[in-house]
Design a protein around this motif. Structure first.
Motif, mmCIF file in Angstrom:
data_model
loop_
_atom_site.group_PDB
_atom_site.id
_atom_site.type_symbol
_atom_site.label_atom_id
_atom_site.label_comp_id
_atom_site.label_asym_id
_atom_site.label_seq_id
_atom_site.Cartn_x
_atom_site.Cartn_y
_atom_site.Cartn_z
ATOM 1 N N GLY A 76 -7.667 4.824 8.669
ATOM 2 C CA GLY A 76 -7.535 5.558 7.420
ATOM 3 C C GLY A 76 -6.350 5.100 6.600
ATOM 4 N N LEU A 77 -5.254 4.746 7.256
ATOM 5 C CA LEU A 77 -4.070 4.263 6.545
ATOM 6 C C LEU A 77 -4.355 2.945 5.842
ATOM 7 C CD1 LEU A 77 -0.995 4.540 5.962
ATOM 8 C CD2 LEU A 77 -0.613 3.235 8.074
ATOM 9 N N LEU A 78 -4.982 2.009 6.557
ATOM 10 C CA LEU A 78 -5.238 0.697 5.968
ATOM 11 C C LEU A 78 -6.272 0.760 4.851
ATOM 12 C CD1 LEU A 78 -5.212 -1.585 9.147
ATOM 13 C CD2 LEU A 78 -3.470 -1.412 7.371
ATOM 14 N N SER A 79 -7.225 1.677 4.977
ATOM 15 C CA SER A 79 -8.266 1.773 3.946
ATOM 16 C C SER A 79 -7.801 2.570 2.738
ATOM 17 C CB SER A 79 -9.513 2.430 4.534
ATOM 18 O OG SER A 79 -9.269 3.794 4.844
ATOM 19 N N GLY A 80 -6.694 3.295 2.859
ATOM 20 C CA GLY A 80 -6.219 4.120 1.767
ATOM 21 C C GLY A 80 -6.770 5.527 1.779
ATOM 22 N N ALA A 81 -7.629 5.850 2.752
ATOM 23 C CA ALA A 81 -8.200 7.194 2.820
ATOM 24 C C ALA A 81 -7.204 8.214 3.327
ATOM 25 C CB ALA A 81 -9.444 7.192 3.715
ATOM 26 N N GLU A 82 -6.175 7.781 4.049
ATOM 27 C CA GLU A 82 -5.162 8.677 4.585
ATOM 28 C C GLU A 82 -3.793 8.083 4.311
ATOM 29 O OE1 GLU A 82 -5.855 9.861 8.708
ATOM 30 O OE2 GLU A 82 -7.898 9.092 8.551
ATOM 31 N N GLY A 83 -2.775 8.932 4.399
ATOM 32 C CA GLY A 83 -1.415 8.442 4.287
ATOM 33 C C GLY A 83 -0.844 8.567 2.891
ATOM 34 N N PRO A 84 0.392 8.058 2.713
ATOM 35 C CA PRO A 84 1.116 8.257 1.459
ATOM 36 C C PRO A 84 0.733 7.291 0.347
ATOM 37 C CG PRO A 84 2.473 7.035 2.998
ATOM 38 C CD PRO A 84 1.198 7.354 3.723
ATOM 39 N N GLY A 85 -0.129 6.332 0.611
ATOM 40 C CA GLY A 85 -0.477 5.354 -0.413
ATOM 41 C C GLY A 85 0.470 4.167 -0.399
ATOM 42 N N ARG A 86 0.446 3.411 -1.475
ATOM 43 C CA ARG A 86 1.214 2.168 -1.551
ATOM 44 C C ARG A 86 2.076 2.150 -2.810
ATOM 45 N NH1 ARG A 86 -1.106 -1.911 1.950
ATOM 46 N NH2 ARG A 86 -2.928 -1.056 3.024
ATOM 47 N N ASP A 87 3.129 1.325 -2.751
ATOM 48 C CA ASP A 87 4.001 1.206 -3.910
ATOM 49 C C ASP A 87 3.447 0.192 -4.893
ATOM 50 O OD1 ASP A 87 4.595 -1.332 -2.909
ATOM 51 O OD2 ASP A 87 6.469 -0.690 -1.967
ATOM 52 N N GLU A 88 4.226 -0.083 -5.936
ATOM 53 C CA GLU A 88 3.729 -0.976 -6.993
ATOM 54 C C GLU A 88 3.535 -2.398 -6.519
ATOM 55 O OE1 GLU A 88 8.166 -0.637 -6.994
ATOM 56 O OE2 GLU A 88 6.475 0.755 -7.016
ATOM 57 N N GLU A 89 4.174 -2.786 -5.414
ATOM 58 C CA GLU A 89 4.001 -4.129 -4.872
ATOM 59 C C GLU A 89 2.899 -4.197 -3.828
ATOM 60 O OE1 GLU A 89 7.661 -5.578 -3.389
ATOM 61 O OE2 GLU A 89 8.630 -5.718 -5.355
ATOM 62 N N GLY A 90 2.248 -3.076 -3.570
ATOM 63 C CA GLY A 90 1.165 -3.064 -2.603
ATOM 64 C C GLY A 90 1.589 -2.753 -1.189
ATOM 65 N N ALA A 91 2.878 -2.471 -0.970
ATOM 66 C CA ALA A 91 3.354 -2.146 0.372
ATOM 67 C C ALA A 91 3.162 -0.659 0.645
ATOM 68 C CB ALA A 91 4.831 -2.507 0.518
ATOM 69 N N LEU A 92 2.960 -0.331 1.910
ATOM 70 C CA LEU A 92 2.840 1.070 2.298
ATOM 71 C C LEU A 92 4.147 1.805 2.006
ATOM 72 C CD1 LEU A 92 1.007 0.596 5.710
ATOM 73 C CD2 LEU A 92 0.022 1.577 3.632
ATOM 74 N N ALA A 93 4.026 2.994 1.462
ATOM 75 C CA ALA A 93 5.200 3.764 1.044
ATOM 76 C C ALA A 93 5.798 4.496 2.241
ATOM 77 C CB ALA A 93 4.819 4.747 -0.055
ATOM 78 N N VAL A 94 6.341 3.744 3.190
ATOM 79 C CA VAL A 94 6.965 4.316 4.377
ATOM 80 C C VAL A 94 8.251 3.566 4.679
ATOM 81 C CG1 VAL A 94 4.798 5.107 5.388
ATOM 82 C CG2 VAL A 94 5.632 2.810 5.921
ATOM 83 N N ASP A 95 9.188 4.268 5.308
ATOM 84 C CA ASP A 95 10.414 3.647 5.807
ATOM 85 C C ASP A 95 10.337 3.391 7.306
ATOM 86 O OD1 ASP A 95 11.746 3.860 3.243
ATOM 87 O OD2 ASP A 95 11.915 6.002 3.660
ATOM 88 N N LEU A 96 9.545 4.217 7.991
ATOM 89 C CA LEU A 96 9.360 4.078 9.435
ATOM 90 C C LEU A 96 7.891 4.311 9.752
ATOM 91 C CD1 LEU A 96 10.172 4.025 12.465
ATOM 92 C CD2 LEU A 96 10.707 6.467 12.258
ATOM 93 N N LEU A 97 7.286 3.369 10.456
ATOM 94 C CA LEU A 97 5.888 3.510 10.867
ATOM 95 C C LEU A 97 5.819 3.409 12.386
ATOM 96 C CD1 LEU A 97 2.934 3.777 9.908
ATOM 97 C CD2 LEU A 97 2.778 1.286 10.050
#
Length: 761
Positions: free
Chosen positions: A454-475
């Protein structure tokens, strides 16, 4: 551990009167030191690569050739049927497929930037010349391998020190949802069907061929009839017959188009068993089995044409004498002195580039992380010493590996809670929806847990920033052994510089359904700190599984009938006793309803495989005519949205749109044309399908013909799926303790460990 006499089950009057019965000799754990264990073969389990990466069993005996291997078969056919009109909103499965397509498009783009194909053996230059020379030199022993097979060092990854300032390369943008591929046009289907008919192939293949080869499928088949092997389910002898019908007597077993297609097929089959590369000698031997008279020349041609890549297996800079001629040690005798010969590995570019991308990405995370973060107070407030140690390690490193059993999952949960308390965007992922729920329960915050898909598909999680990176500091990635190399590469490419990554899992469980052994390679390479949990799994099941993890099948005290052994004589009795356990004994004696009891067996085929067990369990638990493509409302099923993923579900209804499923509270509609390939009954699963999920009660079925499919990793995984109760329908006699005592072997051939070790030097 309770062993019941034949004919009795937990909760039956006789069993209740007798209390705990000593295990019979057939099931007691005895020393197997004097007996040899036959390694797991290729004819039992079919849903994913064998534990530790060995050969997977096929459902019908020729799964890799016919496309009928368990989970791979389900995944491939599901992917094959993913076409159709694009919907305004993409499902999770469509978005994940789009992400995979985007990743592979980048690989194709890298390929297109290389020099075009050249005629085999002539006018070679650049990398192709080096690779061809490498194969010839190492195979013949004329020259050492190192001067030829050392690939150019990859460009510095973002975040690594560079000799001089230069603009950082643009991060590959995250895959955005795109419409699902449309079905081939009627014209393409008609032209493809005409070529197939001319070659004597069934017209029903027109759709799959057009989907694999594209709009120019007809022209591609006329030019190279062996491209038919790219379609799942087509065997080499069928492609040979098709080629003879199209090309006439002019085509032979050494046709370069044929040998190139065969090599690609062999490596694709190896990937289904978990390998990202294969020894060149293994490939040559397989080619000889397909009547290729000069396998060495065939391999050279495939390397020159870019069908496969060649690599040297071993350290980056071996001594020149190490690249001795293969076979010399056999001729002269092995006196134990001198270096080992250098192996040449062959691999498909998609896996080679995925491993290289993953190794570079992990090195980037290691080097770009802030090293002086102070999380001392958070570590001191953690609930256990193992959790404190994990928090301190993550504070000082960009990449950390964490190992432990089911109880150890509390430590990543404590890490997530501590990181969020420090103001960091911390997120945990799990392999399954069940794992996500368990992680959310442990943290007390549903926002901290998602599934990796779900995280990789965009169905779950915080989404991505303007550069396409996941909006997380710790995964934090739980169930890390289930990571295949392509998924791991996509994940790491989606993390920004400075992001901390924790790979957490139990190294004793079965590996990923896809190619690679990412978690095992990271541990073996020692490229990052490794925190081993000291939190033991509780209860009799935890004690039993912990012993299995170190090769001991111990008897455990189970006063509450947490572990019960049910001996059986044959497969028929195994099916009967399994149905009795699920439908009556476990609900009555243990208090776990049938809907919360999962059956796990070794393979899909056979008289006590998943098919036979599911048929018997449906007849008892939810009988019906199967009016919706073989399914009825209330049926327990598994849904395979994309290759390698198995989602437990319950059938709700069906209508013109398709089969409606309840997947853990989420409604999923499977299109009618995909039901047959993407949905299976799920009262009984294989251990690979069950990995990453736990149930209140589990019944593990071990019929006599399952002995060759057992290994320590399989038993460890299957027995560990039960939370409150484990019943073992036991018909394999001493094969069970032998399998547990057998040391696990590294049966998957990968390059990631060497790449990680090279990056850390």
């Amino acid at each position: 551990m309770t062993a019941l006499p034949r004919g009795e089950t937990p909760g039956s009057p006789a069993a209740a009167d007798d209390g705990v019965v000593d295990p019979s000799p057939a099931v007691s754990a005895r020393s197997a030191g004097d007996e040899e264990h036959a390694p797991a073969g290729d004819a039992v389990e079919a849903d994913g690569p064998e534990e530790g990466g060995g050969s997977e069993a096929t459902e019908d005996g020729d799964g890799a050739a016919t496309g009928t291997t368990g989970e791979e078969d389900e995944g491939e056919t599901a992917a094959d049927a993913a076409g159709g009109d694009a919907a305004p909103a993409l499902s999770e499965a469509e978005a994940e497929l789009a992400a995979q397509r985007e990743f592979r498009e980048r690989i194709e783009k890298r390929k297109s930037e290389k020099k075009g194909p050249v005629s085999a053996g002539t006018k070679l230059s650049g990398t192709a010349a080096d690779l061809l020379a490498a194969v010839r030199a190492v195979e013949s022993g004329e020259k050492p391998a190192a001067p030829f097979l050392d690939r150019p060092a990859p460009a510095a990854a973002p975040g690594r020190p560079a000799p001089a300032p230069s603009p950082a390369p643009a991060r590959p943008r995250a895959p955005e949802p795109t419409p699902a591929p449309r079905s081939a046009s009627p014209e393409t289907l008609a032209a493809t069907a005409a070529v197939l008919a001319e070659g004597g192939a069934p017209a029903a293949l027109a759709g799959p061929v057009a989907e694999v080869l594209g709009a120019q499928a007809a022209e591609a088949l006329r030019e190279d009839p062996w491209r038919l092997l790219a379609v799942p389910g087509v065997r080499p002898e069928q492609a040979d017959g098709f080629a003879r019908a199209l090309l006439g007597a002019g085509c032979g077993p050494d046709d370069e188009r044929r040998t190139a297609a065969l090599i690609g097929l062999l490596l694709e089959r190896a990937a289904l068993r978990g390998h990202t590369a294969q020894d060149a000698a293994t490939v040559r031997a397989a080619l000889a089995g397909h009547a290729v008279t000069d396998p060495g020349a065939a391999v050279e041609h495939a390397v020159a044409e870019g069908v496969v890549l060649a690599f040297r297996d071993g350290p980056e800079n071996p001594e020149p004498e190490a690249a001795e001629e293969p076979g010399a040690r056999d001729e002269c005798g092995d006196d134990g002195d001198g270096p080992e010969p250098v192996r040449v590995l062959l691999g498909l570019d998609r896996y080679a580039l995925a491993e290289e991308s993953l190794a570079d990405g992990l090195a980037r995370l290691v080097n770009a992380c802030e090293k002086d973060a102070d999380w001392t107070e958070a570590a001191s407030a953690a609930g256990s010493s193992s959790a404190s140690e994990l928090i301190r390690a993550v504070a000082a490193h960009g990449l950390v590996a964490h190992t432990g059993g089911e109880a150890a999952r509390a430590e990543p949960a404590a890490l997530l809670t501590a990181a969020r308390g420090l103001g960091l965007r911390a997120l945990g992922t799990a392999h399954s929806a069940d794992g996500r729920h368990r992680l959310a329960d442990a943290t007390g915050d549903p926002a901290t847990a998602v599934t990796l898909a779900g995280l990789l598909s965009g169905a779950e999680g915080p989404g991505r920033d303007e550069e396409g990176a996941l909006a997380v500091d710790l995964l934090v990635v739980l169930d890390a052994p289930q990571l295949d190399v392509e998924t791991a590469a996509m994940l790491v490419e989606s993390l920004a510089d400075g992001t901390r990554l924790v790979l957490s899992g139990d190294p004793g469980v079965l590996g990923s359904a896809g190619a690679g052994r990412v978690f095992a390679d990271v541990l073996a390479a020692r490229a990052c700190p490794q925190i081993a949990s000291r939190t033991p799994d509780p209860g009799p099941i935890g004690e039993l599984v912990s012993g299995i993890g170190i090769g001991e099948l111990n008897q455990v005290e189970a006063p509450g009938r947490e572990v019960v052994i049910v001996p059986v004589r044959d497969a028929g009795e195994a099916v009967h006793r399994t149905v009795q356990l699920v439908a009556d004994s476990v609900p009555r004696a243990i208090g776990v309803p049938s809907s919360d009891t999962q059956v796990i067996t070794v393979g899909h085929g056979g008289s006590a495989g998943t098919r036979a067990l599911n048929a018997a369990l449906k007849q008892r638990l939810n009988p019906g005519p199967g009016r919706f493509g073989g399914f009825d409302p209330g049926d327990r099923v598994v849904h395979v949205p994309v290759p390698g993923r198995t989602v437990p579900a319950v059938v709700v209804s069906a209508d013109a749109e398709g089969l409606r499923l309840d997947c853990g509270g989420t409604e999923v509609v499977v299109p009618r044309e995909r039901v047959e390939s993407a949905v299976r009954h799920g009262w009984a699963l294989s251990a690979h399908q069950a990995a990453g999920t736990r149930w209140p009660a589990v019944v593990v079925v071990l019929p006599g013909d399952a002995a060759q499919g057992l290994s320590r990793a399989w038993v460890y995984t299957a027995f560990g799926r039960g939370e409150r109760h484990l019943s073992v329908v036991h018909g394999v006699d001493q094969a069970l303790p032998r399998a547990v005592a057998q040391s696990p072997a590294q049966d998957r051939t990968t390059r990631l460990r060497d790449l990680l070790e090279a990056a850390s030097r």
